[in-house]
Design an enzyme around this catalytic site. Structure first.
Site, PDB file in Angstrom:
ATOM      1  N   ASP A   1     -10.817   1.941  -3.136  1.00  0.00           N
ATOM      2  CA  ASP A   1     -11.145   2.038  -2.246  1.00  0.00           C
ATOM      3  C   ASP A   1     -12.753   1.539  -2.278  1.00  0.00           C
ATOM      4  O   ASP A   1     -13.438   1.231  -1.115  1.00  0.00           O
ATOM      5  CB  ASP A   1     -10.306   2.933  -0.826  1.00  0.00           C
ATOM      6  CG  ASP A   1      -8.920   1.881   0.143  1.00  0.00           C
ATOM      7  OD1 ASP A   1      -8.838   1.265  -0.145  1.00  0.00           O
ATOM      8  OD2 ASP A   1      -9.010   2.678   0.281  1.00  0.00           O
TER       9      ASP A   1
ATOM     10  N   ASP B   1       0.610  -1.419  -0.147  1.00  0.00           N
ATOM     11  CA  ASP B   1       0.183   0.041   0.116  1.00  0.00           C
ATOM     12  C   ASP B   1       0.696   1.232  -0.201  1.00  0.00           C
ATOM     13  O   ASP B   1       2.213   1.282  -0.271  1.00  0.00           O
ATOM     14  CB  ASP B   1      -1.013   0.056   1.376  1.00  0.00           C
ATOM     15  CG  ASP B   1      -2.279   0.222   0.734  1.00  0.00           C
ATOM     16  OD1 ASP B   1      -2.184   1.375  -0.210  1.00  0.00           O
ATOM     17  OD2 ASP B   1      -3.395   0.106   1.856  1.00  0.00           O
TER      18      ASP B   1
HETATM   19  C1  GLA Z   1      -6.051   1.813   2.052  1.00  0.00           C
HETATM   20  C2  GLA Z   1      -5.931   0.552   0.913  1.00  0.00           C
HETATM   21  C3  GLA Z   1      -6.897  -0.191   2.141  1.00  0.00           C
HETATM   22  C4  GLA Z   1      -6.933  -0.649   3.739  1.00  0.00           C
HETATM   23  C5  GLA Z   1      -5.709   0.199   4.430  1.00  0.00           C
HETATM   24  C6  GLA Z   1      -5.322   0.259   5.286  1.00  0.00           C
HETATM   25  O1  GLA Z   1      -6.677   2.509   2.786  1.00  0.00           O
HETATM   26  O2  GLA Z   1      -6.547   0.969   0.072  1.00  0.00           O
HETATM   27  O3  GLA Z   1      -7.545  -1.464   0.955  1.00  0.00           O
HETATM   28  O4  GLA Z   1      -5.295  -1.299   2.733  1.00  0.00           O
HETATM   29  O5  GLA Z   1      -5.277   1.107   2.809  1.00  0.00           O
HETATM   30  O6  GLA Z   1      -5.216   0.849   5.804  1.00  0.00           O
END
Ligand code: GLA
Length: 774
Positions: free
Chosen positions: A539, A476
């Site tokens: 997301d 990420d």
């Molecule tokens: C980001 C990612 C999510 C998740 C969160 C965790 O927003 O896109 O899928 O992994 O971080 O903190």
């Protein structure tokens, strides 16, 4: 094949020709890019613009050599400043001897069959031929190379640019495009993928007007605001009609795509590193290599151009260890638990995942250091023993024992101030002296332009990967870059540092499947895909919003590179409540995952999800690697869409029908334009839904022999076991019928529940599987 005919350079892919020539002055003039044409020494001169005299106030580059040649009204392979070309220059450089004006002319050309990857920037794999055109300043020893590459089986041309400074003076690069393509305007529109967090990659079309249109990113990442992919198309071009040129850049930082329309109705396109905040210094003997850019063409609308890009990306761009590999179907605990989990809860979800047929368990954020929420812990890697009593290895072993692979989330480029690494090494974070840093998601960014920080990341991530049987990593990166140093090199050095880290880790752990994630699609680009073969696109896990997001991405990216999850029926981002049955069809058009508490479902929901996973696994090859077609685009909020994925041999296909807002007078749904074999028989079967009784509310009292409260306990109980009839849209029929129009069963409109009625509701959806049966 790449060949030279006199002064002409002819680049031929399977179905396309790209032709340019060096003119008398030594400039490179574009003659043609389109469907493959037959060309020989005689006919080649018929191509290109026929400029017999310079126009009015135009300037002549070199009157003694060619009194007719003005760079301004020509289609050029690369534009320079200060020699009469008033279009946007492709390169802006400066040194003390000369200032801004350089006089680059043809110097030599070379065609190579052995392609070397110098590994400075991610380069496509399996390229077969390369054309290098070297241009040299007529006075100074500064060389500019334009590189063109092809891979024989594909219809994509790869380009990049190399600059070599052989002068004593430092050469300052203010701009250097990877690609320039000039053509004649055919009433073109430009289509970009624009958006923001949870609303990424929405396709937007706009007509070209005189002047310059710019699509770019300045955030340090390729960005969710403006993706690196874009295309130009004839205004009247559609899914399967009209001319389309599409482009992409293998780069993960600030980028710029520029489309200029000048007074002569010439379209002038460039793609490359964004010149903003960019001032790169080349000392004597140093070279600068730009990122690689991709271009393709279709005369048959954008389904074909997107398939051409997708085939090339699948075979030549993604990490070669995973090219063509089937992607696992996974469960991720993020939306199921967020930070609030322990080993027992994870195992409880994992057990269900195994029982439903899933293959991989991904542990998301919150497993390390002080990480109980997103204000702390990033940058540390010690396991949080309060949550995971037996550590990562203990958990991974248990997951493996259940028969699932184990995957792990990390955000190596992030650093929290409240972390032990920041306490020890505050200088690891990007920041400026004397001003307060700006925070994003309460965190700072590791300074990957520094080698010691790159090494910290490589070592810490390696230690984690060595500590347990981790077969998948979700990488990420949750914020943009601010407070950057002002040396003009920082952003590019950051990206190069990132690539060094990714190259090292993916070479060291070639069997680990890495998923790229940057708050979803905030760094979804071909540079990242070169290392990490798939990307969490957003997301937003709401299936209807995902039609816009995935539908946008599939203009330029393959299905196998995009992950999509079925999440809780009440979506966390939009609060839209949709049955699992309607959510799955959109996620099925991607690498499928589930992201919800599988251990909290009703038995009916369990049954629904189990059958989805089994359907997906049965057709995974097709759903991840088939040719993607838009049959009907979603044009506005509330609109419907129809997609298809089809095998190249036409033997099978899956259609996704995605309803928008339901109408009281629904139109008939006709399936057509599928391009199946005429004279062959196909079986079409609907992947029909179990409709939960409770979704019919008090209407059920019309058919029940007794009265129940639609919100009461009895309804909840019956709902666990009883469903409404599924429609039976199943046929055996000739391909010609599917090509010309099969009318599906009509939709529910106020009454009529039976096998002959399709119940869609707002945002409902369906999959249809089509298979050749003889
Ligand atoms: C980001 C990612 C999510 C998740 C969160 C965790 O927003 O896109 O899928 O992994 O971080 O903190």
């Amino acid at each position: 094949m790449i060949r030279q005919i006199d002064n002409y350079f002819v680049i031929e892919t399977k179905n396309l020709s790209y032709i340019f020539h060096k003119n008398k002055v030594g400039y490179l003039v574009n003659d043609y890019f389109g469907n493959k044409i037959q060309i020989d020494e005689q006919s080649i001169e018929s191509l290109g613009l026929k400029e017999a005299f310079p126009k009015g106030t135009s300037t002549i580059v070199d009157e003694s050599v060619d009194p007719t040649f003005s760079a301004d009204n020509q289609l050029l392979e690369y534009s320079f400043a200060g020699k009469g070309d008033n279009k946007e220059p492709a390169i802006i450089i400066k040194n003390d001897k000369r200032g801004y004006v350089f006089d680059f002319r043809f110097f030599k050309a070379e065609i190579k069959k052995e392609i070397v990857d110098i590994k400075l920037v991610p380069m496509p794999n399996h390229l077969d031929e390369e054309l290098i055109i070297s241009l040299k300043d007529s006075d100074l020893n500064i060389v500019l190379e334009l590189h063109y590459y092809i891979a024989n089986e594909f219809d994509v041309i790869v380009r990049n640019t190399v600059l070599i400074n052989n002068e004593d003076e430092v050469l300052s690069i203010r701009k250097i495009a990877s690609l320039q393509f000039d053509t004649i305007n055919k009433n073109f529109e430009v289509l970009n993928l624009n958006g923001a967090w949870i609303g990424e990659s929405h396709p937007e079309k706009q007509k070209l007007h005189r002047g310059i249109y710019i699509n770019d990113s300045k955030s340090g990442l390729s960005s969710n605001a403006h993706n690196t992919f874009f295309l130009i198309k004839e205004e009247k071009a559609t899914m399967d009609y009209g001319e389309v040129y599409s482009f992409n850049l293998m780069y993960s930082g600030n980028h710029q795509e520029l489309v200029e329309l000048n007074a002569y109705d010439h379209v002038h396109i460039q793609s490359g590193i964004n010149p903003i905040f960019f001032d790169y210094k080349l000392n004597k003997g140093e070279i600068f290599v730009t990122p690689f850019a991709l271009m393709t063409y279709s005369a048959k609308g954008y389904n074909l151009s997107s398939q051409r890009m997708a085939d090339f990306i699948n075979a030549c761009v993604v990490n070669e260890h995973f090219a063509g590999h089937l992607r696992p179907v996974l469960i991720n605990n993020w939306e199921a638990t967020y930070f609030n989990f322990n080993e027992a809860k994870l195992i409880s979800i994992a057990k269900k995942a195994k029982a439903f047929g899933l293959e991989l368990f991904v542990l998301d954020d919150g497993w390390f250091g002080r990480r109980t929420n997103d204000t702390k812990g990033l940058g540390d890697y010690d396991v949080n023993k309060k949550k995971l009593r037996h550590g990562l290895k203990g958990l991974a072993d248990k997951i493996n024992k259940l028969g699932l692979k184990f995957g792990l989330w990390m955000e190596p480029e992030g650093i929290s101030v409240d972390s032990s690494i920041f306490e020890q090494h505050p200088e690891y974070a990007i920041s400026l002296e004397r001003i307060k840093p700006s925070f994003g998601r309460h965190q700072l960014v590791m300074n990957l332009a520094k080698k010691e920080v790159q090494d910290y990341l490589i070592n810490s991530v390696s230690e984690v990967l060595d500590s347990a049987n981790i077969e998948y990593v979700k990488w990420d990166m949750n914020r943009n870059i601010t407070d950057f140093p002002g040396n003009g090199q920082f952003h590019h050095d950051f990206v190069l540092g990132l690539y060094r880290v990714l190259e090292t880790l993916t070479s060291k752990y070639p069997t680990i499947l890495f998923e790229n994630c940057s708050s979803g699609g905030n760094r979804l680009d071909l540079g990242m895909l070169h290392y990490f073969p798939q990307t969490w696109a957003s997301d937003c896990s709401d299936h209807y919003e995902r039609i816009s997001i995935q539908g946008g991405l599939y203009f330029g990216y393959p299905l196998s590179c995009i992950t999509g999850h079925v999440s809780a029926h009440l979506n966390h981002q939009l609060l839209r409540d949709t049955p699992y049955a309607d959510k799955f069809p959109v996620a099925a058009f991607s690498c499928l995952g589930y992201e919800l508490a599988l251990d909290e479902l009703t038995s009916l929901q369990e049954k629904v999800i189990k059958s989805q996973i089994s359907f997906y696994k049965d057709h995974r090859q097709l759903l991840q690697y088939g040719d993607f077609y838009k049959i009907k685009e979603k044009e506005y909020a509330g609109d419907s869409a129809v997609w298809m994925v089809k095998a190249k041999d036409n033997k099978e296909a899956i259609i996704g029908y995605f309803n928008g807002l339901q109408s009281a007078t629904p139109k008939e749904t006709i399936i057509r334009h599928l391009g199946l074999e005429e004279g062959k028989r196909y079986q079409l079967s609907v992947f029909a839904h179990d409709h939960e009784l409770k979704h019919f509310g008090s209407l059920v009292n019309m058919v029940l022999p007794f009265h129940i409260n639609p919100d009461g306990a009895l309804m909840r109980l019956i709902n666990k076991y009883k469903t409404m009839p599924k429609e039976n849209d199943n046929y055996v029929l000739d391909g010609s019928i599917l090509n010309n129009g099969l009318i599906l069963k009509s939709e529910w409109a106020g009454n009529g529940v039976s096998e002959d009625v399709r119940i869609l509701k707002d945002f409902g959806s369906r999959l249809y599987y089509i298979k050749m049966v003889e």
